[in-house]
Design a protein around this motif. Structure first.
Motif, mmCIF file in Angstrom:
data_model
loop_
_atom_site.group_PDB
_atom_site.id
_atom_site.type_symbol
_atom_site.label_atom_id
_atom_site.label_comp_id
_atom_site.label_asym_id
_atom_site.label_seq_id
_atom_site.Cartn_x
_atom_site.Cartn_y
_atom_site.Cartn_z
ATOM 1 N N TRP A 1 0.837 -1.207 0.000
ATOM 2 C CA TRP A 1 0.000 0.000 0.000
ATOM 3 C C TRP A 1 0.870 1.255 0.000
ATOM 4 C CZ3 TRP A 1 -4.277 -1.288 -1.838
ATOM 5 C CH2 TRP A 1 -4.934 -2.456 -1.464
ATOM 6 N N GLU A 2 1.976 1.207 0.689
ATOM 7 C CA GLU A 2 2.898 2.346 0.709
ATOM 8 C C GLU A 2 3.464 2.598 -0.683
ATOM 9 O OE1 GLU A 2 4.314 1.907 5.373
ATOM 10 O OE2 GLU A 2 5.592 1.114 3.772
ATOM 11 N N TRP A 3 3.822 1.530 -1.415
ATOM 12 C CA TRP A 3 4.335 1.680 -2.770
ATOM 13 C C TRP A 3 3.272 2.325 -3.658
ATOM 14 C CZ3 TRP A 3 3.376 0.767 -7.813
ATOM 15 C CH2 TRP A 3 4.441 0.849 -8.696
ATOM 16 N N ILE A 4 2.051 1.843 -3.559
ATOM 17 C CA ILE A 4 0.959 2.384 -4.376
ATOM 18 C C ILE A 4 0.743 3.851 -4.067
ATOM 19 C CG2 ILE A 4 -1.527 2.257 -4.795
ATOM 20 C CD1 ILE A 4 -1.235 -0.829 -4.343
ATOM 21 N N GLU A 5 0.654 4.200 -2.811
ATOM 22 C CA GLU A 5 0.450 5.596 -2.421
ATOM 23 C C GLU A 5 1.579 6.502 -2.913
ATOM 24 O OE1 GLU A 5 -1.949 7.502 -0.926
ATOM 25 O OE2 GLU A 5 -3.190 5.744 -1.305
ATOM 26 N N ARG A 6 2.795 6.019 -2.831
ATOM 27 C CA ARG A 6 3.963 6.813 -3.241
ATOM 28 C C ARG A 6 3.972 7.054 -4.760
ATOM 29 N NH1 ARG A 6 7.264 3.990 -0.576
ATOM 30 N NH2 ARG A 6 7.986 2.576 -2.186
ATOM 31 N N HIS A 7 3.458 6.120 -5.546
ATOM 32 C CA HIS A 7 3.567 6.216 -7.004
ATOM 33 C C HIS A 7 2.296 6.695 -7.715
ATOM 34 C CE1 HIS A 7 7.086 3.774 -5.981
ATOM 35 N NE2 HIS A 7 7.617 4.421 -6.999
ATOM 36 N N LEU A 8 1.187 6.761 -7.010
ATOM 37 C CA LEU A 8 -0.041 7.261 -7.662
ATOM 38 C C LEU A 8 -0.124 8.768 -7.592
ATOM 39 C CD1 LEU A 8 -2.964 4.815 -6.913
ATOM 40 C CD2 LEU A 8 -1.797 5.227 -9.049
#
Length: 88
Positions: free
Chosen positions: A81-88
């Motif tokens: 979820w952290e990866w998704i939040e950082r890249h969206l």
């Protein structure tokens, strides 16, 4: 840059799909936690990414490339979820 969800079914038993995985890794920033699903943060459009990845597949394989939006849900590790939040 958009994030795409790339999902595939590889239907040829015993086939070496290292080339597909290499192509996915070369696509930009990526995240891979689910078996045949990758998230790819790239400057390519969906059709460009799909065309490039398609070259690494057999004719009977399937491929889906779809843009990820902020309307998402699921059950995954916190770092996903952290990866998704950082890249969206």
């Amino acid at each position: 840059m958009p994030v795409y969800c790339v999902s595939y079914d590889l239907n040829k038993v015993g086939q070496n799909y290292a080339h597909l995985h290499d192509e996915l890794r070369s696509s930009g920033t990526w995240w891979h936690h689910l078996g045949t699903t990758w998230l790819v943060h790239t400057s390519e459009a969906a059709d460009q990414l799909s065309t490039r990845l398609r070259r690494a597949l057999d004719d009977n394989d399937s491929l889906l490339v779809i843009k990820v939006t902020r309307d998402y849900a699921g059950w995954m590790p916190k770092k996903a979820w952290e990866w998704i939040e950082r890249h969206l």
